[in-house]
Design an enzyme around this catalytic site. Structure first.
Site, PDB file in Angstrom:
ATOM      1  CD  GLU A   1      -1.924  -2.228   1.778  1.00  7.40           C
ATOM      2  OE1 GLU A   1      -0.759  -2.575   2.078  1.00  7.40           O
ATOM      3  OE2 GLU A   1      -2.927  -2.938   1.995  1.00  7.40           O
TER       4      GLU A   1
ATOM      5  CG  ASP B   1     -16.374  -1.599  14.023  1.00  6.84           C
ATOM      6  OD1 ASP B   1     -16.011  -0.799  13.151  1.00  6.84           O
ATOM      7  OD2 ASP B   1     -15.775  -2.643  14.254  1.00  6.84           O
TER       8      ASP B   1
END
Ligand SMILES: Cc1cc2nc3c(=O)[nH]c(=O)nc-3n(C[C@H](O)[C@H](O)[C@H](O)COP(=O)(O)O)c2cc1C
Length: 441
Positions: A200, A246
């Site tokens: 990445e 979350d």
């Protein structure tokens, strides 16, 4: 663009809120960030810490476009290009992230926020973890970190993703570096999940120059312009992680997760700690938006795809709208199947024609209302691997969540039981365009 340049750019546009009065990181700061909606903010005074705190940095697509220097409409193609043509970053001549070294490791010196009423403790939420997988090489990913004491965190590793895979096969502790306050392009790249072996950091470099620095105590490279770097080891010792809020804005379950031992903290002078509100607009955008290019790529293999929108109402993770230029009667169905391949956590997808705006929820619903027959256009796939975040999925420890998936083909049908469909009857009628200034005093 590094965090400081980005804050300056936001300030110049009058978008940055600055809070100078002291704000407590235990509950109060999360409340202020939430009340600001998607507005970026810099907290200049944090009781008990010498660090300033920035939050809500990329809570809107416009902010990401500003940071990358592109128009909002060009963002998807920019991300697709970076995924397809990554570049190797250079080693920095000097490393701003190592301008200072904390004399001793004491996580209590960092302004780590406690967010919600039932949280297990203070949580680092904008930390980007750099590791090296013994087979596939370097990997970047976000991992929330529950502070356990002055040196240790419990780290949430989603099963089967990069860090979890590398940690599972490491016989010893896995060297890890948590980077905080990273350049914008690193935030975006770390949120992507390219196939194993695709670093990445190289995707970040393709988005903007991202010089790297060598860590001092672990064999890892990190973005040199990070504000803070926590060097340490991901052990095989486990601790309870959670409860924590979350993406779904609901409490995630408590799990046994690995413990990270921090052995060195380096940072820029006058460091800025980055906070990220769990379940807030920034969390949603960073999770969802980088998956749009993956869905786009997958759908492009089967038909002519125009735009993809991972919608905020679907927690920016579970729902997508895919806009296509239909060339074949089965394109809607093919696009549904491809979209599920492009984003494994996707649960519901709607495919629309190119006369419907995928970013306008009312228009998408209009297409559902006027173009769909459930018996013909709804595909249901039972017992699929799904998202660990979905409270309604079936969760078993150590196993991928199980879910049903649904795709709706809301494109104009080409065939009906009574013969070829008449496209004209599905077109939305527009009135004559006028300039209201000619009519209103
Ligand atoms: C704000 C934010 C927080 C995240 N938190 C976690 C986390 O706690 N644990 C986790 O495994 N993934 C988390 N993720 C998702 C990973 O960053 C994401 O899955 C990443 O793409 C994994 O890439 P990989 O498969 O290459 O490792 C988070 C993502 C974002 C944007």
């Amino acid at each position: 663009m590094d965090l400081r340049l980005f804050l300056n750019a936001l300030q110049e546009r009058g978008e940055l809120a600055t809070v100078t009065r002291p704000v407590d990181v235990r509950g109060e700061m999360a409340g202020v960030i939430d009340a600001l909606g998607a507005r970026p903010v810099l907290f200049a005074a944090v009781p008990g810490s010498e660090y300033r705190v920035a939050a809500n940095l990329v809570a809107r697509r416009e902010a990401i476009a500003l940071g990358l220097g592109v128009a909002v409409d060009d963002l998807p193609s920019r991300l697709v290009a970076a995924l397809q043509r990554p570049r190797t970053p250079s080693l920095a001549a000097t490393a701003p992230c190592q301008e200072a070294v904390e004399p001793e490791v004491n996580l209590a010196r960092l302004p780590i926020l406690s967010h919600g009423p039932r949280d297990a403790g203070p949580y680092v939420t904008a930390g980007v973890a750099a590791i090296v997988d013994s087979d596939s090489g370097p990997n970047l990913a976000f991992h929330r970190l529950l502070q356990l004491d002055e040196r240790r965190f419990a780290v949430r590793l989603v099963e089967g993703r990069g860090t979890h895979t590398a940690w599972s096969k490491a016989a010893d502790d896995l060297p890890i570096a948590i980077c905080l306050g990273v350049p914008l392009q690193v935030l975006l790249a770390a949120a992507m999940s390219p196939p194993p072996g695709h670093d990445e950091m190289r995707i970040a470099e393709a988005l903007a120059p991202t010089p790297l620095a060598r860590c001092q105590t672990v064999p890892l490279l990190v973005p040199a312009e990070s504000e803070i770097v926590l060097e340490g080891r991901l052990t095989h010792e486990l601790a309870d992680e959670g409860p924590f809020i979350d993406l779904t804005e609901t409490y995630d379950i408590v799990r046994r997760q690995p413990i990270l031992e921090v052995q060195r903290i380096t940072h820029r002078r006058e460091p800025i700690y980055q906070a990220l509100l769990p379940g807030g607009p920034e969390h949603k955008l960073l999770m969802g938006m980088p998956r749009e290019p993956s869905i786009y790529d997958a759908v492009a293999e089967v038909c002519r795809v125009r735009r993809v929108h991972i919608t905020p109402g679907g927690t920016s993770w579970l729902h997508a709208v895919v806009q296509i230029s239909k060339q074949h009667p089965d394109d809607g169905r093919r696009a549904i199947e491809a979209a599920f391949r492009g984003h494994g956590s996707l649960k519901h997808v709607v495919v629309i024609d190119d006369d419907v705006d995928p970013f306008d929820a009312a228009r998408v619903e209009w297409a559902l209302a006027t173009r769909v027959q459930a018996g013909r256009d709804v595909l249901v796939f039972a017992d699929q691997p799904g998202s660990s975040l979905d409270p309604s999925a079936v969760h078993a420890p150590g196993h991928k969540a199980q879910t049903a998936k649904m795709g709706i083909d809301a494109t104009i049908p080409w065939d009906t039981p009574t013969g070829p469909a008449d496209p004209a009857k599905y077109q939305r009628v527009s009135y004559r365009a006028v300039d209201l200034a000619d009519y209103l005093a």
